[in-house]
Scaffold this active site. Structure first.
Site, mmCIF file in Angstrom:
data_model
loop_
_atom_site.group_PDB
_atom_site.id
_atom_site.type_symbol
_atom_site.label_atom_id
_atom_site.label_comp_id
_atom_site.label_asym_id
_atom_site.label_seq_id
_atom_site.Cartn_x
_atom_site.Cartn_y
_atom_site.Cartn_z
ATOM 1 C CE LYS A 100 -4.076 -1.921 -0.043
ATOM 2 N NZ LYS A 100 -3.778 -3.322 -0.352
HETATM 3 C C1 LIG Z 1 -10.062 -2.659 -1.784
HETATM 4 C C2 LIG Z 1 -9.442 -3.383 -0.640
HETATM 5 N N1 LIG Z 1 -10.110 -3.466 0.524
HETATM 6 C C3 LIG Z 1 -9.591 -4.096 1.590
HETATM 7 C C4 LIG Z 1 -8.351 -4.677 1.544
HETATM 8 C C5 LIG Z 1 -7.827 -5.394 2.753
HETATM 9 O O1 LIG Z 1 -6.720 -4.760 3.309
HETATM 10 P P1 LIG Z 1 -5.889 -5.484 4.463
HETATM 11 O O2 LIG Z 1 -4.971 -6.451 3.815
HETATM 12 O O3 LIG Z 1 -5.158 -4.362 5.151
HETATM 13 O O4 LIG Z 1 -6.873 -6.133 5.367
HETATM 14 C C6 LIG Z 1 -7.615 -4.618 0.364
HETATM 15 C C7 LIG Z 1 -6.284 -5.252 0.320
HETATM 16 O O5 LIG Z 1 -5.550 -5.244 -0.588
HETATM 17 C C8 LIG Z 1 -8.167 -3.965 -0.747
HETATM 18 O O6 LIG Z 1 -7.501 -3.889 -1.920
#
Ligand SMILES: Cc1ncc(COP(=O)(O)O)c(C=O)c1O
Length: 379
Positions: free
Chosen positions: A184
């Site tokens: 990210k």
């Molecule tokens: C659009 C979206 N929402 C949620 C997430 C989940 O993030 P995390 O891995 O921090 O839980 C991601 C992860 O890549 C994502 O691309």
């Protein structure tokens, strides 16, 4: 051809983060504590958020938000079909029903007209996803939410920092979930942040740590008391200080990393102008976080998306695909009977889309290799 593999989105870390982590490791307190509080404060200051809570992931932040709002069985949550699976899994985790809608063809964000058409008397929440870092058109979504008395919980996994008009994503009182996963715009290896009103964030803080009335740092620090009460069956979603320390270093250089992303996106845009590609755009009046640079192959392209990915891989260039539409996954197909053909905009995009390398440390020479490799295949 490059002799070294160019990763799609490596982290951009240096001595500042290393020093913060070492300080945390040497401090005698390594889980949630002072670094985490400092990170929350600095993050909230950056986005002018009313309050912020650091958590173990964006998924944890979304789950906590829905649980604290009391969303549960019998409730419907409207969200995008063109997202990562966890946006939808958290709706399942609270026992509510996900209602998918299609996206707009230019931004791949939730289509407000489709949202309006999907509202029923069971709808409790609209859950927009700021795809690739481009903010959703929030004004019509807020208007729909106000008209039907719905909550808005934003999936801002890609949207740090992004702005809609003069408002940062994460500046409002409604819950907004950010991701600090390794790829990210700002990373803590794993992690997330939940912003919202101070009252909501305080409830979320309790829900995210066993439902305990006092967190461990308050209990174990000098002057702390051993006593706590469990006021709800909470989760274990706190972010350790060792990881928050990385976030503190990352936040200090976020502007610089974003500048790189913007410049790189602009270079792709200019250098691909004559190719049979649909390039991502930035609508007027918004600032995209440029988390992704997803191009879509037009019919005139000499090869298909899968072949392009293979050839770029052979040229030592990493890519990714965002996203496989939710209704293509077997669990959701079987549970809800969702089928191909239900969301034509997302399905068409999925057939054509590939995300090219874009990150806060991408240098011009590496990007030139990507541009040359793409041009070789498509020009
Ligand atoms: C659009 C979206 N929402 C949620 C997430 C989940 O993030 P995390 O891995 O921090 O839980 C991601 C992860 O890549 C994502 O691309």
């Amino acid at each position: 051809m490059r002799d070294r593999f160019l990763p799609f989105s490596p982290p951009c870390l240096d001595d500042d983060e290393i020093a913060e982590v070492v300080e945390s490791l040497r401090s005698g307190w390594i889980t949630t504590g002072p670094k985490c509080r400092a990170f929350e404060q600095a993050f909230a200051n950056k986005l002018h958020s009313p309050a912020a809570l650091a958590l173990s992931s964006c998924t944890a932040a979304l789950h906590t938000a829905l649980a604290v709002l009391g969303v549960g069985p019998g409730d419907e949550v409207i969200t995008s079909c063109f997202t990562f699976c966890s946006t939808v899994s958290v709706i399942e985790h609270v026992g509510a029903t996900p209602i998918l809608v299609d996206v707009e063809p230019d931004t791949m964000n939730l289509d407000p007209a489709a949202v309006a058409a999907a509202v029923t008397e069971r709808t409790r929440v609209v859950l927009p996803v700021h795809y690739g870092g481009h903010p959703c058109d929030m004004a019509p979504l807020r208007e729909i939410a106000a008209r039907h008395d719905l909550e808005i919980v934003e999936d801002a996994a890609h949207a740090l920092p992004a702005r809609c008009g003069d408002q940062w994503i994460g500046q409002g009182d409604n819950p907004v979930a950010f991701s600090f996963y390794a790829t990210k715009n700002l990373t803590t290896a794993e992690g997330g942040m939940l912003t919202g009103s101070p009252a909501f964030v305080e409830k979320a803080r309790v829900a995210s740590l066993h439902g305990m009335s006092k967190d461990a740092w308050k209990r174990y620090d000098k002057g702390g008391s051993w006593f706590y009460e469990v006021v709800m069956p909470g989760f274990k979603y706190n972010l350790p200080d060792v990881l928050a320390a990385i976030g503190l270093g990352q936040l200090r250089k976020l502007d610089r990393m974003q500048e790189r992303r913007r410049e790189a996106a602009a270079r792709y845009h200019d250098d691909f102008a004559d190719l049979p590609l649909q390039r991502p755009l930035e609508r007027s009046g918004v600032e995209s976080a440029w988390h992704l640079y997803p191009v879509r192959l037009l019919d005139a392209a000499p090869i298909g998306r899968n072949e392009l990915i293979e050839r770029l891989g052979a040229a030592n260039i990493g890519t990714s695909v965002h996203f496989i539409p939710i209704h293509f996954h077997p669990y959701y197909r079987e549970k809800y009977g969702w089928r191909e053909g239900m969301f034509p905009v997302a399905e068409d995009a999925f057939e054509r889309v590939v995300s090219l390398p874009l990150h806060g440390g991408l240098n011009e020479a590496d990007q030139a290799d990507v541009i040359e490799a793409v041009r070789t295949e498509l020009a």
